[in-house]
Design a protein around this motif. Structure first.
Motif, mmCIF file in Angstrom:
data_model
loop_
_atom_site.group_PDB
_atom_site.id
_atom_site.type_symbol
_atom_site.label_atom_id
_atom_site.label_comp_id
_atom_site.label_asym_id
_atom_site.label_seq_id
_atom_site.Cartn_x
_atom_site.Cartn_y
_atom_site.Cartn_z
ATOM 1 N N SER A 53 15.239 49.248 2.054
ATOM 2 C CA SER A 53 15.456 48.464 0.839
ATOM 3 C C SER A 53 16.625 47.487 0.985
ATOM 4 C CB SER A 53 15.703 49.388 -0.357
ATOM 5 O OG SER A 53 16.893 50.120 -0.188
ATOM 6 N N MET A 54 17.251 47.463 2.152
ATOM 7 C CA MET A 54 18.311 46.486 2.427
ATOM 8 C C MET A 54 18.475 46.355 3.935
ATOM 9 S SD MET A 54 21.785 48.594 1.408
ATOM 10 C CE MET A 54 21.339 48.611 -0.326
ATOM 11 N N ASP A 55 19.302 45.413 4.358
ATOM 12 C CA ASP A 55 19.566 45.240 5.791
ATOM 13 C C ASP A 55 20.565 46.302 6.258
ATOM 14 O OD1 ASP A 55 17.967 43.021 5.594
ATOM 15 O OD2 ASP A 55 19.634 41.583 5.561
ATOM 16 N N GLY A 56 20.276 46.891 7.417
ATOM 17 C CA GLY A 56 21.194 47.893 7.945
ATOM 18 C C GLY A 56 20.684 48.494 9.236
ATOM 19 N N LEU A 106 19.180 54.822 6.089
ATOM 20 C CA LEU A 106 19.571 53.460 6.467
ATOM 21 C C LEU A 106 20.996 53.231 6.004
ATOM 22 C CD1 LEU A 106 17.706 50.417 7.049
ATOM 23 C CD2 LEU A 106 19.445 50.101 5.297
ATOM 24 N N ILE A 107 21.867 52.912 6.953
ATOM 25 C CA ILE A 107 23.253 52.609 6.609
ATOM 26 C C ILE A 107 23.425 51.091 6.642
ATOM 27 C CG2 ILE A 107 24.005 52.945 9.014
ATOM 28 C CD1 ILE A 107 26.715 53.926 7.809
ATOM 29 N N GLN A 108 23.907 50.546 5.533
ATOM 30 C CA GLN A 108 23.962 49.095 5.402
ATOM 31 C C GLN A 108 24.974 48.486 6.374
ATOM 32 O OE1 GLN A 108 24.286 51.418 3.007
ATOM 33 N NE2 GLN A 108 25.551 50.667 1.280
ATOM 34 N N ILE A 109 24.711 47.224 6.683
ATOM 35 C CA ILE A 109 25.491 46.514 7.710
ATOM 36 C C ILE A 109 26.985 46.544 7.419
ATOM 37 C CG2 ILE A 109 25.959 44.200 8.627
ATOM 38 C CD1 ILE A 109 22.946 43.665 8.490
ATOM 39 N N GLU A 110 27.354 46.387 6.130
ATOM 40 C CA GLU A 110 28.775 46.317 5.793
ATOM 41 C C GLU A 110 29.512 47.644 5.967
ATOM 42 O OE1 GLU A 110 26.391 46.138 1.839
ATOM 43 O OE2 GLU A 110 26.204 45.410 3.914
ATOM 44 N N ASN A 111 28.790 48.739 6.233
ATOM 45 C CA ASN A 111 29.421 50.055 6.396
ATOM 46 C C ASN A 111 29.688 50.412 7.856
ATOM 47 O OD1 ASN A 111 28.821 50.145 3.655
ATOM 48 N ND2 ASN A 111 28.436 52.342 3.680
ATOM 49 N N LEU A 127 22.175 61.084 2.630
ATOM 50 C CA LEU A 127 20.877 61.236 3.288
ATOM 51 C C LEU A 127 19.831 60.411 2.540
ATOM 52 C CD1 LEU A 127 19.058 62.736 5.375
ATOM 53 C CD2 LEU A 127 18.734 64.498 3.612
ATOM 54 N N ALA A 128 18.968 59.703 3.298
ATOM 55 C CA ALA A 128 17.872 58.882 2.750
ATOM 56 C C ALA A 128 18.378 57.644 2.017
ATOM 57 C CB ALA A 128 16.967 59.695 1.838
ATOM 58 N N ASN A 129 19.633 57.262 2.253
ATOM 59 C CA ASN A 129 20.182 56.065 1.618
ATOM 60 C C ASN A 129 19.328 54.840 1.946
ATOM 61 O OD1 ASN A 129 22.565 54.566 0.331
ATOM 62 N ND2 ASN A 129 22.443 53.579 2.350
ATOM 63 N N ALA A 130 19.051 54.016 0.921
ATOM 64 C CA ALA A 130 18.366 52.724 1.063
ATOM 65 C C ALA A 130 16.991 52.835 1.715
ATOM 66 C CB ALA A 130 19.240 51.734 1.824
ATOM 67 N N VAL A 131 16.356 53.966 1.560
ATOM 68 C CA VAL A 131 14.994 54.159 2.086
ATOM 69 C C VAL A 131 14.045 54.378 0.919
ATOM 70 C CG1 VAL A 131 13.473 55.550 3.525
ATOM 71 C CG2 VAL A 131 15.850 55.173 4.235
ATOM 72 N N ARG A 132 13.066 53.498 0.786
ATOM 73 C CA ARG A 132 12.032 53.678 -0.239
ATOM 74 C C ARG A 132 10.983 54.643 0.301
ATOM 75 N NH1 ARG A 132 8.970 48.832 -2.019
ATOM 76 N NH2 ARG A 132 8.404 50.253 -3.725
ATOM 77 N N PRO A 133 10.794 55.793 -0.356
ATOM 78 C CA PRO A 133 9.810 56.762 0.138
ATOM 79 C C PRO A 133 8.379 56.297 -0.126
ATOM 80 C CG PRO A 133 10.736 57.508 -1.939
ATOM 81 C CD PRO A 133 11.507 56.269 -1.550
ATOM 82 N N ILE A 134 7.437 56.891 0.549
ATOM 83 C CA ILE A 134 6.019 56.594 0.340
ATOM 84 C C ILE A 134 5.662 56.841 -1.132
ATOM 85 C CG2 ILE A 134 3.660 57.335 0.887
ATOM 86 C CD1 ILE A 134 4.676 58.065 3.690
ATOM 87 N N GLY A 135 5.008 55.849 -1.755
ATOM 88 C CA GLY A 135 4.549 56.010 -3.137
ATOM 89 C C GLY A 135 5.631 55.874 -4.181
ATOM 90 N N GLU A 136 6.812 55.354 -3.801
ATOM 91 C CA GLU A 136 7.881 55.207 -4.790
ATOM 92 C C GLU A 136 7.453 54.261 -5.917
ATOM 93 O OE1 GLU A 136 12.594 54.231 -4.547
ATOM 94 O OE2 GLU A 136 11.228 52.617 -3.986
#
Length: 403
Positions: A53-56, A106-111, A127-136
């Motif tokens: 859900s973001m760049d990282g 997913l750990i964002q670039i700025e981190n 855990l599971a940061n910035a990850v859209r799960p299946i069927g969200e």
């Protein structure tokens, strides 16, 4: 005249059988404003796979405690990533990209601090940061848009996302609109007779019906001549599902419409309802066609059209409701003017989720005019049994479409 109650008239209208099964497929680009005739159901999950859900950097969460993590490469959006993230490795992953197999966070670039093909963690993430799960977004089999929905920009976007090329929509009912009366001048017609008035009914109602999803046949005006009215009505019923006329339904010597409608072979369902405005309304049916003869006064014909014509149009489109009714609180005292069910133009405001009603700037009684319905207007309902209503009383209000 024997008047039936408003509630009885609604029950009788509800019992009328209409053909609501007509539908057609139209290109999605032409579907705006049309009414869905079938539920739109998701065939797939959205997203179909875990998505960034973001760049990282796609990593294994337990690796965030490591001194550094080796970067295997880039994973741009739209790339069918096949590399597997294992312990001590990560893949630079961009917004909308499929998460690589093995990664759970997913750990964002700025981190992070990226140097020489490796990243060091400067600030951890869950855990599971910035990850859209299946069927969200939605799951396969979910009803995303219900049958009877008027298609707007959001519906267009959802259907485009589902690759729906042709939208299945209800066929628009055809409504013929005509104003009767020798005192009526159509637009563009000039007269030296100062007693004549400019026609607005047929244009107001045509706009109202089109806004409700109908296809309008504009018939203009016809004078108080029985033969002309008869011929115009007969021709209209050859092509229209609903014929709506204004004027000629009261008890005057030149009110011919009330006598002509039965001569068309139409069965009068009811004539005369204890409502204000519009008590002289007539509703009739000929086979699968309907005739609604309304008062000639512009404000009355508009209100009555909302109450009786819009529900018929809605039924033909397969919609459950033609307008929204809400409970609101009076911000001032209300003086009821008749023993009928009254529909009074009002202003509606919303404060802390509660609707409030006032009558600032609204004309009442015989001076009620169409400008009452401009801006954030609504119609307040006061029943036959109601008397004067005090400030703070809760009332039912019909919200107009421009609210």
């Amino acid at each position: 005249m024997n008047l039936i109650s408003y509630e009885t008239s609604l029950n009788m209208l509800e019992l009328l059988e209409v053909n609501a099964s007509k539908n057609e497929n139209v290109p999605l680009s032409l579907a705006l404003g049309r009414t869905l005739s079938k539920d739109v159901i998701a065939k797939y999950n959205d997203p179909r796979f875990p998505t960034a859900s973001m760049d990282g950097y796609a990593v294994i969460h337990s690796d965030l405690d490591s001194d550094s993590i080796r970067v295997l490469g880039d994973n741009p959006a739209g790339h069918d990533e096949t590399r597997v993230v294992t312990e001590g490795t990560c893949i630079k992953t961009f917004t909308g990209s499929k998460m690589p197999q093995g990664a759970d966070t997913l750990i964002q670039i700025e981190n992070v601090d990226a140097i020489d093909g490796k990243i060091t963690i400067e600030e951890k993430v869950p855990l599971a940061n910035a990850v859209r799960p299946i069927g969200e977004g939605y799951k396969s089999g979910d009803v995303l848009i219900k049958k009877g929905t008027k298609i707007g920009f959001a519906e267009i976007g959802v259907m485009a996302g589902l690759n729906i090329v042709m939208a299945n929509v209800a066929v628009r009912p055809r409504v013929a609109v005509i104003s009767t009366g020798s005192e009526i001048l159509d637009l563009g017609v000039e007269s030296d007779n100062p007693s004549q008035i400019r026609s607005s009914n047929n244009y107001t109602l045509a706009a109202l019906f089109e806004q409700a999803g109908a296809q309008v046949i504009q018939l203009g005006t016809v004078g108080d001549d029985k033969d002309s009215i008869m011929k115009t009505f007969e021709n209209a019923l050859c092509s229209a599902d609903i014929l709506v006329s204004t004027g000629g339904v009261s008890v005057g010597d030149y009110d011919f419409v009330k006598d002509i409608v039965p001569r068309l072979g139409a069965e009068v369902i009811f004539k005369g309802v204890a409502i204000k405005p519009g008590r002289h309304i007539m509703v009739a049916q000929r086979e699968d066609k309907f005739v609604l003869a309304l008062p000639g006064f512009a404000y009355s014909s508009t209100v009555v059209s909302m109450l009786y014509v819009l529900p018929l149009i809605a039924k033909m489109l397969g919609k459950e409701n033609s307008f929204k009714t809400v409970e609101a609180k009076l911000s001032e005292d209300f003086h009821k003017r008749s023993r009928f069910t009254e529909f009074t133009a009002c202003n509606v405001t919303i404060e802390d989720g509660q609707y409030f009603v006032n009558f600032d700037g609204k004309k009442v009684g015989s001076s009620a005019i169409l400008t009452n319905m401009l801006e954030r207007s609504a119609l307040m309902i006061s029943g036959e049994e109601d008397k004067n209503l005090e400030e703070g009383t809760f009332v039912n209000v019909i919200l107009l479409e421009n609210f």
